[in-house]
Design a protein around this motif. Sequence first.
Motif, PDB file in Angstrom:
ATOM      1  N   TYR A  17      13.851  27.455  25.404  1.00  0.00           N
ATOM      2  CA  TYR A  17      14.863  26.984  24.818  1.00  0.00           C
ATOM      3  C   TYR A  17      14.804  26.149  23.600  1.00  0.00           C
ATOM      4  O   TYR A  17      15.407  26.325  22.405  1.00  0.00           O
ATOM      5  CB  TYR A  17      15.498  26.119  25.859  1.00  0.00           C
ATOM      6  CG  TYR A  17      16.450  26.861  26.877  1.00  0.00           C
ATOM      7  CD1 TYR A  17      17.907  26.791  26.665  1.00  0.00           C
ATOM      8  CD2 TYR A  17      15.806  27.526  27.850  1.00  0.00           C
ATOM      9  CE1 TYR A  17      18.553  27.588  27.479  1.00  0.00           C
ATOM     10  CE2 TYR A  17      16.650  28.215  28.461  1.00  0.00           C
ATOM     11  CZ  TYR A  17      18.237  28.404  28.531  1.00  0.00           C
ATOM     12  OH  TYR A  17      18.788  29.050  29.660  1.00  0.00           O
ATOM     13  N   THR A  18      13.701  25.332  23.275  1.00  0.00           N
ATOM     14  CA  THR A  18      13.349  24.853  21.968  1.00  0.00           C
ATOM     15  C   THR A  18      13.184  25.869  20.889  1.00  0.00           C
ATOM     16  O   THR A  18      13.620  25.581  19.659  1.00  0.00           O
ATOM     17  CB  THR A  18      11.914  23.867  22.155  1.00  0.00           C
ATOM     18  OG1 THR A  18      12.222  23.082  23.235  1.00  0.00           O
ATOM     19  CG2 THR A  18      11.510  23.274  20.804  1.00  0.00           C
ATOM     20  N   ILE A  19      12.250  26.853  21.118  1.00  0.00           N
ATOM     21  CA  ILE A  19      12.034  27.941  20.138  1.00  0.00           C
ATOM     22  C   ILE A  19      13.371  28.608  19.804  1.00  0.00           C
ATOM     23  O   ILE A  19      13.793  28.788  18.513  1.00  0.00           O
ATOM     24  CB  ILE A  19      11.252  29.013  20.683  1.00  0.00           C
ATOM     25  CG1 ILE A  19       9.913  28.270  20.754  1.00  0.00           C
ATOM     26  CG2 ILE A  19      11.105  30.269  19.619  1.00  0.00           C
ATOM     27  CD1 ILE A  19       8.937  29.237  21.494  1.00  0.00           C
ATOM     28  N   THR A  23       1.183  27.662  22.203  1.00  0.00           N
ATOM     29  CA  THR A  23       0.117  27.481  21.183  1.00  0.00           C
ATOM     30  C   THR A  23       0.645  28.542  19.896  1.00  0.00           C
ATOM     31  O   THR A  23       1.446  29.418  20.027  1.00  0.00           O
ATOM     32  CB  THR A  23      -1.250  28.197  21.646  1.00  0.00           C
ATOM     33  OG1 THR A  23      -0.946  29.587  21.971  1.00  0.00           O
ATOM     34  CG2 THR A  23      -1.898  27.375  22.515  1.00  0.00           C
ATOM     35  N   ALA A  24       0.566  27.987  18.395  1.00  0.00           N
ATOM     36  CA  ALA A  24       0.837  28.346  17.496  1.00  0.00           C
ATOM     37  C   ALA A  24       0.114  27.904  16.227  1.00  0.00           C
ATOM     38  O   ALA A  24      -0.603  27.036  16.374  1.00  0.00           O
ATOM     39  CB  ALA A  24       2.291  28.129  17.238  1.00  0.00           C
ATOM     40  N   ILE A  27       3.739  24.344  15.110  1.00  0.00           N
ATOM     41  CA  ILE A  27       3.888  23.262  16.128  1.00  0.00           C
ATOM     42  C   ILE A  27       4.177  22.022  15.368  1.00  0.00           C
ATOM     43  O   ILE A  27       4.896  21.323  16.017  1.00  0.00           O
ATOM     44  CB  ILE A  27       2.309  22.999  16.327  1.00  0.00           C
ATOM     45  CG1 ILE A  27       1.846  24.138  17.150  1.00  0.00           C
ATOM     46  CG2 ILE A  27       2.163  21.791  17.390  1.00  0.00           C
ATOM     47  CD1 ILE A  27       2.402  24.236  18.601  1.00  0.00           C
ATOM     48  N   ARG A  28       3.819  21.554  14.112  1.00  0.00           N
ATOM     49  CA  ARG A  28       4.388  20.768  13.302  1.00  0.00           C
ATOM     50  C   ARG A  28       6.066  20.438  13.496  1.00  0.00           C
ATOM     51  O   ARG A  28       6.696  19.365  13.599  1.00  0.00           O
ATOM     52  CB  ARG A  28       3.804  20.549  12.026  1.00  0.00           C
ATOM     53  CG  ARG A  28       4.310  19.127  11.285  1.00  0.00           C
ATOM     54  CD  ARG A  28       3.688  19.063   9.892  1.00  0.00           C
ATOM     55  NE  ARG A  28       2.484  18.937   9.833  1.00  0.00           N
ATOM     56  CZ  ARG A  28       1.670  19.926   9.288  1.00  0.00           C
ATOM     57  NH1 ARG A  28       2.222  21.104   8.695  1.00  0.00           N
ATOM     58  NH2 ARG A  28       0.223  19.904   9.364  1.00  0.00           N
ATOM     59  N   PHE A  29       6.571  21.762  13.111  1.00  0.00           N
ATOM     60  CA  PHE A  29       8.049  21.921  13.128  1.00  0.00           C
ATOM     61  C   PHE A  29       8.622  21.634  14.432  1.00  0.00           C
ATOM     62  O   PHE A  29       9.565  20.970  14.519  1.00  0.00           O
ATOM     63  CB  PHE A  29       8.522  23.202  12.692  1.00  0.00           C
ATOM     64  CG  PHE A  29      10.002  23.579  12.524  1.00  0.00           C
ATOM     65  CD1 PHE A  29      10.576  23.113  11.721  1.00  0.00           C
ATOM     66  CD2 PHE A  29      10.436  24.321  13.733  1.00  0.00           C
ATOM     67  CE1 PHE A  29      11.975  23.310  11.542  1.00  0.00           C
ATOM     68  CE2 PHE A  29      11.693  24.750  13.534  1.00  0.00           C
ATOM     69  CZ  PHE A  29      12.703  24.133  12.567  1.00  0.00           C
ATOM     70  N   LEU A  30       8.125  22.117  15.518  1.00  0.00           N
ATOM     71  CA  LEU A  30       8.683  22.313  17.076  1.00  0.00           C
ATOM     72  C   LEU A  30       8.629  20.876  17.202  1.00  0.00           C
ATOM     73  O   LEU A  30       9.202  20.303  18.056  1.00  0.00           O
ATOM     74  CB  LEU A  30       7.952  23.122  17.545  1.00  0.00           C
ATOM     75  CG  LEU A  30       8.318  24.582  17.359  1.00  0.00           C
ATOM     76  CD1 LEU A  30       7.471  25.587  18.263  1.00  0.00           C
ATOM     77  CD2 LEU A  30       9.774  24.876  17.888  1.00  0.00           C
ATOM     78  N   ARG A  31       7.471  19.991  17.030  1.00  0.00           N
ATOM     79  CA  ARG A  31       7.118  18.594  17.514  1.00  0.00           C
ATOM     80  C   ARG A  31       8.379  17.802  17.030  1.00  0.00           C
ATOM     81  O   ARG A  31       8.751  16.746  17.809  1.00  0.00           O
ATOM     82  CB  ARG A  31       5.943  18.184  17.210  1.00  0.00           C
ATOM     83  CG  ARG A  31       4.685  18.485  17.812  1.00  0.00           C
ATOM     84  CD  ARG A  31       3.414  17.698  17.127  1.00  0.00           C
ATOM     85  NE  ARG A  31       2.316  18.396  17.593  1.00  0.00           N
ATOM     86  CZ  ARG A  31       1.751  18.219  18.901  1.00  0.00           C
ATOM     87  NH1 ARG A  31       2.313  17.287  19.798  1.00  0.00           N
ATOM     88  NH2 ARG A  31       0.630  18.621  19.330  1.00  0.00           N
TER      89      ARG A  31
END
Length: 267
Positions: free
Chosen positions: A81-83, A207-208, A213-217
């Motif tokens: 859902y976050t993606i 993992t990416a 990862i920085r964007f999703l955090r």
Amino acid sequence: MTEGHGDDIYRYSGLVKVNFSTNIWQYPDLSALKRFMASKLDFVASYPEPEPYSLEHRLADDIGIEYGQIMVTAGVTDAIYTIARNIAAGRRSGIVGPTFSEYADACSAAGVVYDYFGDAEEAAVKSDVVWICNPNNPDGRVIDANGLAALIASRPSVMFVIDTAYSDYCRAEKLDVSTMVGRDNVILLHSLTKQCCVPGLRVGYLTASTENIRFLRRHRMPWAVNALASSCAEFLIDNPPVIPVDMLLAESKRMQCAMAAMGYDVT
């Protein structure tokens, strides 16, 4: 989430003997985990880490990648859902199916336009974001890792979201995580709770690349992974339950042959 999908064991007050709501080993020895969990019950009196730093560092070290290339979530569904809300927003998604319904549900919730495709190559040609479950849930279909890696490399403008939750339940070669995190167009989803047969704990991770990862955090909810779940996940890294994969695969083959002999088409 669509009504009716997922575990509804709560409706039946202990009457369920075999639970088919998830394709995991039904009889793991979780006695050591339960003792550990009982020793950590005081954790419920305090907030967990706002982000599960300790578990992320531990997993990164265990996998052999950098801390900035991993993000722990409250189960793989949280990651999906976050993606969908952030990576897939405003882009056309292609779902390789039939498959796990949450990719479509997450896209719908985020207002993302999506289509189903029968294979990954077609989805990659006609979509901006491609969702692949590999091994596939529920039919166990596996896309060859080398072919999948080649497809990812050949389509740098397409984002591939690959759910590897059931990779511990097959013997096929897996995508190399340390290689995939070096690419900006792939996100791998992993499920500790599938690997360790504890779906009720709700611990997954993705993992990416460091950039993804920085964007999703920046877009994840604080305190999403509770303190008991994080602590138990660290315990399970060192003490995973034994999954009799060869026995399960042999039983699957036996059932396939028996059903085929009865005249059914078996996937």
